[in-house]
Design a protein around this motif. Structure first.
Motif, PDB file in Angstrom:
ATOM      1  N   GLN A  16       0.863  -1.196   0.000  1.00 51.92           N
ATOM      2  CA  GLN A  16       0.000   0.000   0.000  1.00 51.92           C
ATOM      3  C   GLN A  16       0.899   1.245   0.000  1.00 51.92           C
ATOM      4  OE1 GLN A  16      -2.139  -0.545   3.761  1.00 51.92           O
ATOM      5  NE2 GLN A  16      -0.715   0.803   4.825  1.00 51.92           N
ATOM      6  N   LEU A  18       3.247   4.396  -0.210  1.00 53.92           N
ATOM      7  CA  LEU A  18       4.357   4.829  -1.062  1.00 53.92           C
ATOM      8  C   LEU A  18       5.013   3.668  -1.796  1.00 53.92           C
ATOM      9  CD1 LEU A  18       6.053   7.511   1.239  1.00 53.92           C
ATOM     10  CD2 LEU A  18       4.162   7.744  -0.393  1.00 53.92           C
ATOM     11  N   ASP A  37       6.079  -7.607   1.248  1.00 57.25           N
ATOM     12  CA  ASP A  37       5.311  -6.935   2.300  1.00 57.25           C
ATOM     13  C   ASP A  37       4.953  -8.001   3.326  1.00 57.25           C
ATOM     14  OD1 ASP A  37       3.504  -4.025   2.219  1.00 57.25           O
ATOM     15  OD2 ASP A  37       3.034  -5.518   3.770  1.00 57.25           O
ATOM     16  N   ARG A  38       4.808  -7.596   4.582  1.00 62.17           N
ATOM     17  CA  ARG A  38       4.402  -8.620   5.557  1.00 62.17           C
ATOM     18  C   ARG A  38       2.898  -8.883   5.475  1.00 62.17           C
ATOM     19  NH1 ARG A  38       5.461  -5.591  11.328  1.00 62.17           N
ATOM     20  NH2 ARG A  38       3.943  -3.958  11.046  1.00 62.17           N
ATOM     21  N   VAL A  63       7.032 -11.048   3.190  1.00 61.14           N
ATOM     22  CA  VAL A  63       8.339 -10.902   3.837  1.00 61.14           C
ATOM     23  C   VAL A  63       8.229  -9.904   4.983  1.00 61.14           C
ATOM     24  CG1 VAL A  63      10.797 -10.405   3.479  1.00 61.14           C
ATOM     25  CG2 VAL A  63       9.374 -10.940   1.514  1.00 61.14           C
ATOM     26  N   ASP A  64       8.784 -10.287   6.124  1.00 69.63           N
ATOM     27  CA  ASP A  64       8.957  -9.334   7.220  1.00 69.63           C
ATOM     28  C   ASP A  64      10.411  -8.866   7.154  1.00 69.63           C
ATOM     29  OD1 ASP A  64       9.396  -7.988   9.558  1.00 69.63           O
ATOM     30  OD2 ASP A  64       8.517  -9.500  10.859  1.00 69.63           O
ATOM     31  N   VAL A  65      10.626  -7.594   6.847  1.00 68.35           N
ATOM     32  CA  VAL A  65      12.010  -7.126   6.651  1.00 68.35           C
ATOM     33  C   VAL A  65      12.839  -7.178   7.936  1.00 68.35           C
ATOM     34  CG1 VAL A  65      11.494  -5.668   4.647  1.00 68.35           C
ATOM     35  CG2 VAL A  65      11.421  -4.674   6.949  1.00 68.35           C
ATOM     36  N   ASN A  91      11.471   0.613   1.673  1.00 68.44           N
ATOM     37  CA  ASN A  91      10.331   1.487   1.928  1.00 68.44           C
ATOM     38  C   ASN A  91       9.527   1.079   3.161  1.00 68.44           C
ATOM     39  OD1 ASN A  91       7.885   3.270   1.016  1.00 68.44           O
ATOM     40  ND2 ASN A  91       7.086   1.184   1.203  1.00 68.44           N
ATOM     41  N   SER A 142      13.466   7.583   4.362  1.00 68.62           N
ATOM     42  CA  SER A 142      13.587   8.109   5.718  1.00 68.62           C
ATOM     43  C   SER A 142      12.315   8.905   5.981  1.00 68.62           C
ATOM     44  CB  SER A 142      14.859   8.947   5.834  1.00 68.62           C
ATOM     45  OG  SER A 142      14.976   9.509   7.107  1.00 68.62           O
ATOM     46  N   TYR A 155      11.064   6.546  16.158  1.00 70.68           N
ATOM     47  CA  TYR A 155      10.964   6.737  14.702  1.00 70.68           C
ATOM     48  C   TYR A 155      12.070   7.684  14.209  1.00 70.68           C
ATOM     49  CZ  TYR A 155       8.415   7.610  10.255  1.00 70.68           C
ATOM     50  OH  TYR A 155       8.028   7.724   8.934  1.00 70.68           O
ATOM     51  N   LYS A 159      14.939   6.660  11.639  1.00 67.47           N
ATOM     52  CA  LYS A 159      15.021   7.328  10.332  1.00 67.47           C
ATOM     53  C   LYS A 159      16.351   8.093  10.174  1.00 67.47           C
ATOM     54  CE  LYS A 159      11.093   6.091   8.418  1.00 67.47           C
ATOM     55  NZ  LYS A 159      11.112   5.049   7.366  1.00 67.47           N
ATOM     56  N   GLY A 186       7.790  14.441   3.504  1.00 69.45           N
ATOM     57  CA  GLY A 186       7.013  15.176   4.506  1.00 69.45           C
ATOM     58  C   GLY A 186       5.703  14.437   4.709  1.00 69.45           C
ATOM     59  N   ILE A 188       2.552  12.805   3.467  1.00 66.73           N
ATOM     60  CA  ILE A 188       2.083  12.280   2.190  1.00 66.73           C
ATOM     61  C   ILE A 188       0.808  11.466   2.431  1.00 66.73           C
ATOM     62  CG2 ILE A 188       2.730  11.058   0.073  1.00 66.73           C
ATOM     63  CD1 ILE A 188       4.752  13.275   0.740  1.00 66.73           C
ATOM     64  N   THR A 190      -1.182   8.749   2.564  1.00 69.34           N
ATOM     65  CA  THR A 190      -1.150   7.278   2.530  1.00 69.34           C
ATOM     66  C   THR A 190      -1.924   6.760   3.751  1.00 69.34           C
ATOM     67  OG1 THR A 190       0.766   7.023   3.960  1.00 69.34           O
ATOM     68  CG2 THR A 190       1.222   7.339   1.609  1.00 69.34           C
ATOM     69  N   MET A 192      -0.675   5.288   6.188  1.00 64.44           N
ATOM     70  CA  MET A 192       0.095   5.606   7.396  1.00 64.44           C
ATOM     71  C   MET A 192      -0.288   6.980   7.932  1.00 64.44           C
ATOM     72  SD  MET A 192       4.218   6.047   8.041  1.00 64.44           S
ATOM     73  CE  MET A 192       4.690   4.358   8.288  1.00 64.44           C
TER      74      MET A 192
HETATM   75  N1  LIG Z   1       3.162   8.821   4.441  1.00 60.88           N
HETATM   76  C1  LIG Z   1       3.940   9.725   4.989  1.00 60.88           C
HETATM   77  O1  LIG Z   1       3.506  10.851   5.261  1.00 60.88           O
HETATM   78  C2  LIG Z   1       5.388   9.414   5.271  1.00 60.88           C
HETATM   79  C3  LIG Z   1       6.184  10.467   5.731  1.00 60.88           C
HETATM   80  C4  LIG Z   1       7.519  10.235   5.999  1.00 60.88           C
HETATM   81  C5  LIG Z   1       8.067   8.982   5.809  1.00 60.88           C
HETATM   82  N2  LIG Z   1       7.274   7.954   5.375  1.00 60.88           N
HETATM   83  C6  LIG Z   1       7.927   6.651   5.205  1.00 60.88           C
HETATM   84  O2  LIG Z   1       7.635   6.137   3.926  1.00 60.88           O
HETATM   85  C7  LIG Z   1       7.537   4.713   3.971  1.00 60.88           C
HETATM   86  C8  LIG Z   1       6.184   4.289   3.432  1.00 60.88           C
HETATM   87  O3  LIG Z   1       5.168   4.894   4.211  1.00 60.88           O
HETATM   88  P1  LIG Z   1       3.611   4.756   3.886  1.00 60.88           P
HETATM   89  O4  LIG Z   1       2.998   6.039   4.277  1.00 60.88           O
HETATM   90  O5  LIG Z   1       3.404   4.206   2.536  1.00 60.88           O
HETATM   91  O6  LIG Z   1       3.218   3.647   5.007  1.00 60.88           O
HETATM   92  P2  LIG Z   1       1.981   2.646   5.044  1.00 60.88           P
HETATM   93  O7  LIG Z   1       1.800   2.280   6.496  1.00 60.88           O
HETATM   94  O8  LIG Z   1       0.819   3.199   4.329  1.00 60.88           O
HETATM   95  O9  LIG Z   1       2.529   1.368   4.254  1.00 60.88           O
HETATM   96  C9  LIG Z   1       3.640   0.656   4.763  1.00 60.88           C
HETATM   97  C10 LIG Z   1       3.664  -0.740   4.171  1.00 60.88           C
HETATM   98  O10 LIG Z   1       4.782  -1.412   4.770  1.00 60.88           O
HETATM   99  C11 LIG Z   1       4.381  -2.702   5.176  1.00 60.88           C
HETATM  100  N3  LIG Z   1       5.211  -3.154   6.287  1.00 60.88           N
HETATM  101  C12 LIG Z   1       5.190  -2.718   7.560  1.00 60.88           C
HETATM  102  N4  LIG Z   1       6.067  -3.403   8.300  1.00 60.88           N
HETATM  103  C13 LIG Z   1       6.673  -4.287   7.471  1.00 60.88           C
HETATM  104  C14 LIG Z   1       7.663  -5.285   7.659  1.00 60.88           C
HETATM  105  N5  LIG Z   1       8.205  -5.533   8.862  1.00 60.88           N
HETATM  106  N6  LIG Z   1       8.060  -6.002   6.589  1.00 60.88           N
HETATM  107  C15 LIG Z   1       7.508  -5.789   5.366  1.00 60.88           C
HETATM  108  N7  LIG Z   1       6.542  -4.877   5.145  1.00 60.88           N
HETATM  109  C16 LIG Z   1       6.131  -4.134   6.186  1.00 60.88           C
HETATM  110  C17 LIG Z   1       2.923  -2.556   5.572  1.00 60.88           C
HETATM  111  O11 LIG Z   1       2.249  -3.823   5.559  1.00 60.88           O
HETATM  112  C18 LIG Z   1       2.430  -1.585   4.509  1.00 60.88           C
HETATM  113  O12 LIG Z   1       1.974  -2.266   3.350  1.00 60.88           O
HETATM  114  C19 LIG Z   1       7.772   4.328   5.426  1.00 60.88           C
HETATM  115  O13 LIG Z   1       9.120   3.986   5.618  1.00 60.88           O
HETATM  116  C20 LIG Z   1       7.439   5.593   6.178  1.00 60.88           C
HETATM  117  O14 LIG Z   1       8.083   5.649   7.431  1.00 60.88           O
HETATM  118  C21 LIG Z   1       5.956   8.140   5.111  1.00 60.88           C
END
Ligand SMILES: NC(=O)c1ccc[n+]([C@@H]2O[C@H](COP(=O)([O-])OP(=O)(O)OC[C@H]3O[C@@H](n4cnc5c(N)ncnc54)[C@H](O)[C@@H]3O)[C@@H](O)[C@H]2O)c1
Length: 252
Positions: A16, A18, A37-38, A63-65, A91, A142, A155, A159, A186, A188, A190, A192
Motif C-alpha cells: 500500500q 508509497l 510486504d508482511r 516478507v517481514d524485513v 520502503n 527516511s 521513529y 530514520k 514530509g 504524504i 497514505t 500511514m
Molecule cells: N506517508 C507519509 O507521510 C510518510 C512520511 C515520511 C516517511 N514515510 C515513510 O515512507 C515509507 C512508506 O510509508 P507509507 O505512508 O506508505 O506507510 P503505510 O503504512 O501506508 O505502508 C507501509 C507498508 O509497509 C508494510 N510493512 C510494515 N512493516 C513491514 C515489515 N516488517 N516487513 C515488510 N513490510 C512491512 C505494511 O504492511 C504496509 O503495506 C515508510 O518507511 C514511512 O516511514 C511516510
C-alpha cells in the motif's frame, strides 16, 4: 519514458501507500518487480493490479524485513526468478509514537527493527550481487522526522539511522557502480498518514509551506529519478520531498 526496461526492482512495504506508488511508477517505465510486504493479501492484490495495468512481470512475496533470514530467502528467490537485481527500495516502515518517558521497550524495538534493521537486512542481502555486476541503485525511505520530532524518539532515531546507513552504503558502493540515496518525505497521503493522531496531523499540515499534503505519485517520481541509470553520479543524497516543511521555521 522507459528508463527501467530490462531492470529488476525489489520494493519493500509495497502492499500500500508509497511502496505501491513506487512500484506502479517503475513498472510503468518498464521494470520487472519483486514486491515484498508482511501483509500477504495486500501485496498479492497490488502485484496482480500492476501486472494487469502495465503488463510487467510482478512477483509478490510475504516478507517481514525485520527477519534477516526471510529477507535473504526473498533475495535468492528473486535472483532465481529474474537472474538479477538492479534496484532495491527500502520502503517498509512503521511508527509507534509516544514521548520518551512513556516509550516502551516494545515500541522502541518494533520501530527500529522495521525501519532501520529492515533496511540493513535488505541492503546487505543485495549489495554483494550489485557490486559484482557493477550496477545497483539502493533507495531508502527516511522521513522529515529524521532531524528530530516531538513524540517520535524511536521513529526519529530509526530514520536518522537510515540516513547514516544509506550514506555509508553510498561510500562503499561508489567505486562499484552502486548508488545509495534517501528520500525524506514530509506529509504524504497514505494509510500511514491517515492512521496518525488527527490533531497532530492537522497541526502539521497547517505548517506545510506548500499548503497541502503530498501525493504518493510525487514521491514515486523522485524515486524513479534516483533509481534510474541516469542518476549514476548522484549518491549519498537525502532528498526532501515535503512541500518545504523541512526548510525550518516560517513567519507565515
Ligand atoms: N506517508 C507519509 O507521510 C510518510 C512520511 C515520511 C516517511 N514515510 C515513510 O515512507 C515509507 C512508506 O510509508 P507509507 O505512508 O506508505 O506507510 P503505510 O503504512 O501506508 O505502508 C507501509 C507498508 O509497509 C508494510 N510493512 C510494515 N512493516 C513491514 C515489515 N516488517 N516487513 C515488510 N513490510 C512491512 C505494511 O504492511 C504496509 O503495506 C515508510 O518507511 C514511512 O516511514 C511516510
Amino acid at each position: 519514458m522507459n528508463r527501467y526496461t530490462g531492470r529488476v526492482a525489489m520494493i519493500t512495504g509495497a502492499g500500500q501507500g508509497l511502496g505501491r506508488a513506487i512500484a506502479e511508477r517503475l513498472a510503468a517505465e518498464g521494470a520487472s518487480l519483486a514486491l515484498g510486504d508482511r501483509n500477504a493479501v495486500a501485496v498479492k492484490e497490488v502485484a496482480a493490479a500492476i501486472a494487469d495495468s502495465t503488463g510487467a512481470a510482478v512477483v509478490p512475496s510475504t516478507v517481514d524485513v525485520a527477519d534477516a533470514a526471510a529477507v535473504r530467502t526473498w533475495f535468492e528467490s528473486t535472483l532465481d526468478t529474474f537472474g538479477q537485481v538492479d534496484v532495491l527500495v527500502n520502503n517498509a516502515g512503521v511508527f509507534r509514537d509516544s514521548r520518551l518517558e512513556f516509550m516502551t521497550d516494545d515500541d522502541w524495538t518494533a520501530v527500529v527493527d522495521v525501519n532501520l534493521r529492515g533496511a540493513f537486512h535488505c541492503g546487505r542481502a543485495v549489495f554483494g550481487h550489485m557490486k559484482q555486476r557493477g550496477y545497483g541503485r539502493i533507495l531508502s525511505l527516511s522521513s522529515m522526522s529524521w532531524r528530530g520530532n516531538f513524540g517520535q524518539v524511536n521513529y526519529a532515531a530509526a530514520k536518522a539511522g537510515v540516513v547514516g546507513l544509506a550514506r555509508t552504503i553510498a561510500l562503499e558502493g561508489a567505486g562499484h557502480g552502486v548508488t545509495s540515496n534517501v528520500i525524506a518525505p514530509g506529509l504524504i497521503d497514505t494509510p500511514m498518514l491517515a492512521s496518525m493522531d488527527a490533531r497532530a496531523r492537522d497541526k502539521l499540515t497547517g505548517r506545510v509551506p506548500a499548503r497541502r499534503i503530498g501525493r504518493p505519485a510525487e514521491i514515486a517520481a523522485a524515486a524513479a529519478y534516483l533509481c534510474a541509470e541516469e542518476a549514476a553520479f548522484v549518491t549519498g543524497v537525502v532528498l526532501d520531498v515535503d512541500g518545504g516543511i523541512g526548510i525550518g521555521s516560517s513567519l507565515r
